[in-house]
Every structure is written in C-alpha cells, then in structure tokens.
Scaffold this motif. Structure first.
Motif, PDB file in Angstrom:
ATOM      1  N   ASP A 149      70.658 125.322 -14.733  1.00 26.69           N
ATOM      2  CA  ASP A 149      70.538 126.763 -14.494  1.00 26.69           C
ATOM      3  C   ASP A 149      70.538 127.583 -15.785  1.00 26.69           C
ATOM      4  N   GLU A 150      70.490 126.923 -16.937  1.00 29.94           N
ATOM      5  CA  GLU A 150      70.451 127.626 -18.217  1.00 29.94           C
ATOM      6  C   GLU A 150      69.008 127.733 -18.709  1.00 29.94           C
ATOM      7  N   GLY A 151      68.691 128.873 -19.300  1.00 30.83           N
ATOM      8  CA  GLY A 151      67.328 129.149 -19.708  1.00 30.83           C
ATOM      9  C   GLY A 151      66.939 128.524 -21.033  1.00 30.83           C
ATOM     10  N   ASP A 152      65.686 128.778 -21.421  1.00 32.07           N
ATOM     11  CA  ASP A 152      65.145 128.192 -22.645  1.00 32.07           C
ATOM     12  C   ASP A 152      65.831 128.704 -23.910  1.00 32.07           C
ATOM     13  N   GLU A 153      66.368 129.906 -23.872  1.00 31.00           N
ATOM     14  CA  GLU A 153      67.056 130.445 -25.060  1.00 31.00           C
ATOM     15  C   GLU A 153      68.289 129.613 -25.395  1.00 31.00           C
ATOM     16  N   ILE A 154      69.055 129.272 -24.357  1.00 27.99           N
ATOM     17  CA  ILE A 154      70.239 128.433 -24.568  1.00 27.99           C
ATOM     18  C   ILE A 154      69.811 127.040 -25.012  1.00 27.99           C
ATOM     19  N   TRP A 155      68.785 126.520 -24.372  1.00 26.48           N
ATOM     20  CA  TRP A 155      68.290 125.182 -24.729  1.00 26.48           C
ATOM     21  C   TRP A 155      67.851 125.157 -26.184  1.00 26.48           C
ATOM     22  N   LYS A 156      67.099 126.169 -26.601  1.00 22.88           N
ATOM     23  CA  LYS A 156      66.595 126.221 -27.970  1.00 22.88           C
ATOM     24  C   LYS A 156      67.737 126.319 -28.977  1.00 22.88           C
ATOM     25  N   ALA A 157      68.741 127.107 -28.655  1.00 23.75           N
ATOM     26  CA  ALA A 157      69.894 127.240 -29.549  1.00 23.75           C
ATOM     27  C   ALA A 157      70.619 125.906 -29.704  1.00 23.75           C
ATOM     28  N   ASN A 158      70.741 125.168 -28.616  1.00 23.45           N
ATOM     29  CA  ASN A 158      71.394 123.865 -28.677  1.00 23.45           C
ATOM     30  C   ASN A 158      70.566 122.863 -29.494  1.00 23.45           C
ATOM     31  N   VAL A 159      69.253 122.952 -29.373  1.00 21.46           N
ATOM     32  CA  VAL A 159      68.383 122.083 -30.180  1.00 21.46           C
ATOM     33  C   VAL A 159      68.527 122.412 -31.660  1.00 21.46           C
ATOM     34  N   GLU A 160      68.558 123.698 -31.980  1.00 22.32           N
ATOM     35  CA  GLU A 160      68.728 124.100 -33.375  1.00 22.32           C
ATOM     36  C   GLU A 160      70.034 123.564 -33.945  1.00 22.32           C
ATOM     37  N   GLU A 161      71.095 123.576 -33.138  1.00 16.41           N
ATOM     38  CA  GLU A 161      72.379 123.042 -33.584  1.00 16.41           C
ATOM     39  C   GLU A 161      72.295 121.524 -33.750  1.00 16.41           C
ATOM     40  N   LEU A 162      71.592 120.850 -32.835  1.00 20.72           N
ATOM     41  CA  LEU A 162      71.417 119.399 -32.944  1.00 20.72           C
ATOM     42  C   LEU A 162      70.650 119.052 -34.218  1.00 20.72           C
ATOM     43  N   LEU A 163      69.629 119.819 -34.540  1.00 24.06           N
ATOM     44  CA  LEU A 163      68.859 119.575 -35.758  1.00 24.06           C
ATOM     45  C   LEU A 163      69.726 119.750 -36.998  1.00 24.06           C
ATOM     46  N   ARG A 164      70.567 120.759 -36.967  1.00 25.97           N
ATOM     47  CA  ARG A 164      71.449 121.010 -38.113  1.00 25.97           C
ATOM     48  C   ARG A 164      72.423 119.854 -38.307  1.00 25.97           C
ATOM     49  N   LEU A 165      72.955 119.347 -37.219  1.00 26.12           N
ATOM     50  CA  LEU A 165      73.985 118.307 -37.294  1.00 26.12           C
ATOM     51  C   LEU A 165      73.428 116.917 -37.604  1.00 26.12           C
ATOM     52  N   THR A 166      72.140 116.724 -37.364  1.00 24.21           N
ATOM     53  CA  THR A 166      71.552 115.391 -37.567  1.00 24.21           C
ATOM     54  C   THR A 166      70.674 115.322 -38.817  1.00 24.21           C
ATOM     55  N   GLU A 167      70.705 116.349 -39.624  1.00 27.57           N
ATOM     56  CA  GLU A 167      70.016 116.386 -40.922  1.00 27.57           C
ATOM     57  C   GLU A 167      68.542 115.999 -40.809  1.00 27.57           C
ATOM     58  N   ASP A 168      68.104 114.911 -41.456  1.00 32.12           N
ATOM     59  CA  ASP A 168      66.679 114.604 -41.499  1.00 32.12           C
ATOM     60  C   ASP A 168      66.282 113.414 -40.634  1.00 32.12           C
ATOM     61  N   ILE A 169      67.080 113.082 -39.622  1.00 33.75           N
ATOM     62  CA  ILE A 169      66.768 111.949 -38.745  1.00 33.75           C
ATOM     63  C   ILE A 169      65.493 112.244 -37.952  1.00 33.75           C
ATOM     64  N   PRO A 170      64.502 111.353 -37.981  1.00 33.29           N
ATOM     65  CA  PRO A 170      63.277 111.548 -37.195  1.00 33.29           C
ATOM     66  C   PRO A 170      63.592 111.527 -35.695  1.00 33.29           C
ATOM     67  N   LEU A 171      62.984 112.448 -34.958  1.00 36.21           N
ATOM     68  CA  LEU A 171      63.287 112.593 -33.542  1.00 36.21           C
ATOM     69  C   LEU A 171      62.018 112.584 -32.696  1.00 36.21           C
ATOM     70  N   GLY A 172      62.219 112.366 -31.402  1.00 35.67           N
ATOM     71  CA  GLY A 172      61.154 112.488 -30.422  1.00 35.67           C
ATOM     72  C   GLY A 172      61.672 113.268 -29.228  1.00 35.67           C
ATOM     73  N   LEU A 173      60.798 113.550 -28.271  1.00 38.10           N
ATOM     74  CA  LEU A 173      61.138 114.326 -27.081  1.00 38.10           C
ATOM     75  C   LEU A 173      60.716 113.565 -25.831  1.00 38.10           C
ATOM     76  N   TYR A 174      61.540 113.645 -24.796  1.00 37.04           N
ATOM     77  CA  TYR A 174      61.258 112.940 -23.542  1.00 37.04           C
ATOM     78  C   TYR A 174      61.687 113.820 -22.381  1.00 37.04           C
ATOM     79  N   GLU A 175      60.712 114.222 -21.570  1.00 40.62           N
ATOM     80  CA  GLU A 175      61.000 115.015 -20.373  1.00 40.62           C
ATOM     81  C   GLU A 175      61.447 114.087 -19.242  1.00 40.62           C
ATOM     82  N   CYS A 176      62.575 113.466 -19.415  1.00 43.11           N
ATOM     83  CA  CYS A 176      63.098 112.537 -18.411  1.00 43.11           C
ATOM     84  C   CYS A 176      63.388 113.288 -17.108  1.00 43.11           C
ATOM     85  N   PRO A 177      62.935 112.769 -15.961  1.00 45.16           N
ATOM     86  CA  PRO A 177      63.156 113.474 -14.693  1.00 45.16           C
ATOM     87  C   PRO A 177      64.562 113.338 -14.118  1.00 45.16           C
ATOM     88  N   VAL A 178      65.405 112.545 -14.737  1.00 49.40           N
ATOM     89  CA  VAL A 178      66.773 112.317 -14.261  1.00 49.40           C
ATOM     90  C   VAL A 178      67.749 112.722 -15.359  1.00 49.40           C
TER      91      VAL A 178
END
Length: 313
Positions: free
Chosen positions: A115-144
């Motif tokens: 029930d949280e919107g894209d703004e919250i999601w984006k902020a959490n991603v930005e924090e994840l990027l900050r905490l994981t420095e330069d680790i290469p990442l991917g994205l997966y729209e997992c349905p579960v």
C-alpha cells in the motif's frame, strides 16, 4: 559492465529426498552443465523458481557460490539479495551475497509495502544504493508476495543511476512492455539489459529492443529461446513457429511448477533430479504426465522443422 544478451534461466533447485530436503549439489552440477551446453548466456540462481523463499540465508549464499564456482566464468551468475526487513538489513545481505555472484538482484516488491507508493519505494532504493556502494545490481518484478510493477519513468531513473545492469520484466502484457522499452530507448541508457520473463511476448519484446529472456520455460527447452533470441530477425517465418510453440506450451508447463520441471526432466529424460520441492506437495496424475509428453513431442517436431538441435540433459 554490461551483461550479455540471450537466455537467463530462472534456475530450479534440486533437493534430496531426505528429511531436511537438503540441496542436491551433484544434481545441480549436472543441471548447470546442461544449461550451458544449451547455449544460455547467464544463470539466475536464487530466484522464485529456485524456491528462494524456502531457503535459509546460508543456503541462499551457498547456492549462489556453488553455481558461480561451477559456471567457472563460462557464463555470468546473478542471484536475488533482498528478502524483506529494513533497508539496512537488506543491504547487509546484498553485500554478503554479492561476494558470490556477478550482480545482486533487487526483488522489487521487497523495498516497500503493497500500500506504499512509488515515492516511498524510490526513497528506499536510494538508501539501498547508498548502503551498498558500487555493487552491481539487477531488478526483478517478482510476483510473490505481491505484484509491484515499475513504471517506464521509474525504470529509466533506475537505469540512469548506473548501478543497475538489467531488469527482469514480468508484466506479461504487450503494451506496457513496449512502453518501457520505448522509454529506455529514448533515454539512450547504456549497459542496461531488459530481459522478458513472459514467453508469449518474447519475440515482440525483442523487436522493440529487449535483450533476452529470463523465464520458467528455459528449464524445459532453453535451446529454443536461445535460437529465437539470435534468429528472430534473420529468419522471421521460422521464428514465428518457435514463438507460437513457446506461447502455447506455457500453459502446460505452468501446471504445478516448479515440480513440473523436475517431473519433466526426471520422467521424460531420465535426468537424475528428484521430484522434491519445498514449496509444497504436488500430485501429477497420468493425464498431466501425458500433457508433458505431448509437449515434448511437439517441441521436438518444431525443432526438427526449424533446424534446432535438441540438447538432452
């Protein structure tokens, strides 16, 4: 770095039929060799097909390490690394599993509540990027545990960060796929790959700029997806036949998946994989086995007509 185009199987996990259903690493080795022999471009370990939500954290890391070690540089390996909890907790696991793979996959629905919107999601991603420095990442729209799809705008932003190497798309509808690919093409993002998980729209997505396939049917006949990804443009009529088979066969192999993949490999090829899953118990009646047998026969017929080599496991 850029990940190669082509087929990235969402790997199933072989288990022993003991009380703990421990991972069968000997069988896993044979499975990896089969994928690579079939011409795949990379391996997606620790994903939903791998029954990742039924693996302990230690098992996830060990599974990723084993796949990467066995692949031995022949193909790159990626694995999921976000499994709920605070952003800080997820970042710690991303760092931990990153030591075992070429890129860590962010499970999109784990970075915000349903029930949280894209703004919250984006902020959490930005924090994840900050905490994981330069680790290469991917994205997966997992349905579960729930479906969370990325908008074209959000996908372009993610690609523009330079941290994400690929996106595994599961929206399964032609128009949203076309919109996402059009946005990425317009943004002219470098070193970012769009892999379609929906086989029915695979050829269409390739025509609009997708770089490959990462879905469940690559656990049954990965050589067909490999051929299509390489030849959809140069041999359009044959590609149409392959696409038609892949789309129609999907409804059969989806029955009781991932057990269906293990039953298919074990009973129809004699592959030494046990019919064991941690996701639950499955019953395969005779008529369901017959569906798989007919699917295999049709696959072999299409491959013969098109000129595709069948790679037995």
């Amino acid at each position: 770095m850029a990940l190669p185009p082509g087929v990235w199987p969402t790997m199933i996990t072989p288990f022993d039929d003991d009380k703990t259903t421990s991972i069968d690493y000997k069988c896993l080795d044979a499975l990896i060799e089969w994928y690579i022999k079939a011409g795949v471009s990379g391996l997606f370990a620790v994903c939903q097909s791998s029954e990742m939500y039924n693996l302990s954290d230690d098992e996830k890391v060990q599974l990723a390490r084993h796949v990467k070690c066995r692949a031995a540089g022949r193909v790159p390996v990626v694995a999921c690394g976000t499994f709920g909890g605070s952003v800080e907790e997820q970042a710690k696991f991303v760092i931990k599993i990153s030591k075992e793979v070429d890129a860590v996959v962010v499970v999109v629905n784990q970075l915000a509540k349903e029930d949280e919107g894209d703004e919250i999601w984006k902020a959490n991603v930005e924090e994840l990027l900050r905490l994981t420095e330069d680790i290469p990442l991917g994205l997966y729209e997992c349905p579960v545990p729930y479906k969370r799809y990325l908008t074209p705008e959000l996908l372009c932003w993610l690609a523009s960060t330079g941290r994400f190497l690929f996106h595994k798309d599961t929206v399964s509808l032609a128009e949203p796929i076309i919109q996402k690919l059009a946005a990425l093409n317009k943004a002219n993002v470098k070193n970012f790959s769009f892999y379609n998980a929906n086989v029915a729209t695979l050829k269409l997505s390739l025509e609009h700029g997708a770089r490959g396939f990462s879905g469940i049917s690559a656990n049954f006949y990965p050589w067909m997806h490999t051929w299509l990804c390489k030849n959809w443009k140069s041999e359009p009529e044959k590609a149409k036949s392959v696409q038609q088979f892949l789309a129609i066969a999907e409804t059969t192999l989806m029955q009781n998946y991932p057990m269906s993949a293990k039953v298919y490999l074990h009973q129809l090829y004699g592959f030494p994989i046990k019919e064991v899953c941690r996701t639950g118990s499955y019953t395969f009646e005779d008529h369901k086995i017959q569906w798989l047998e007919h699917m295999k026969g049709l696959m072999e017929s299409v491959c013969k007509d098109v000129g595709i080599d069948v790679i037995d496991p």
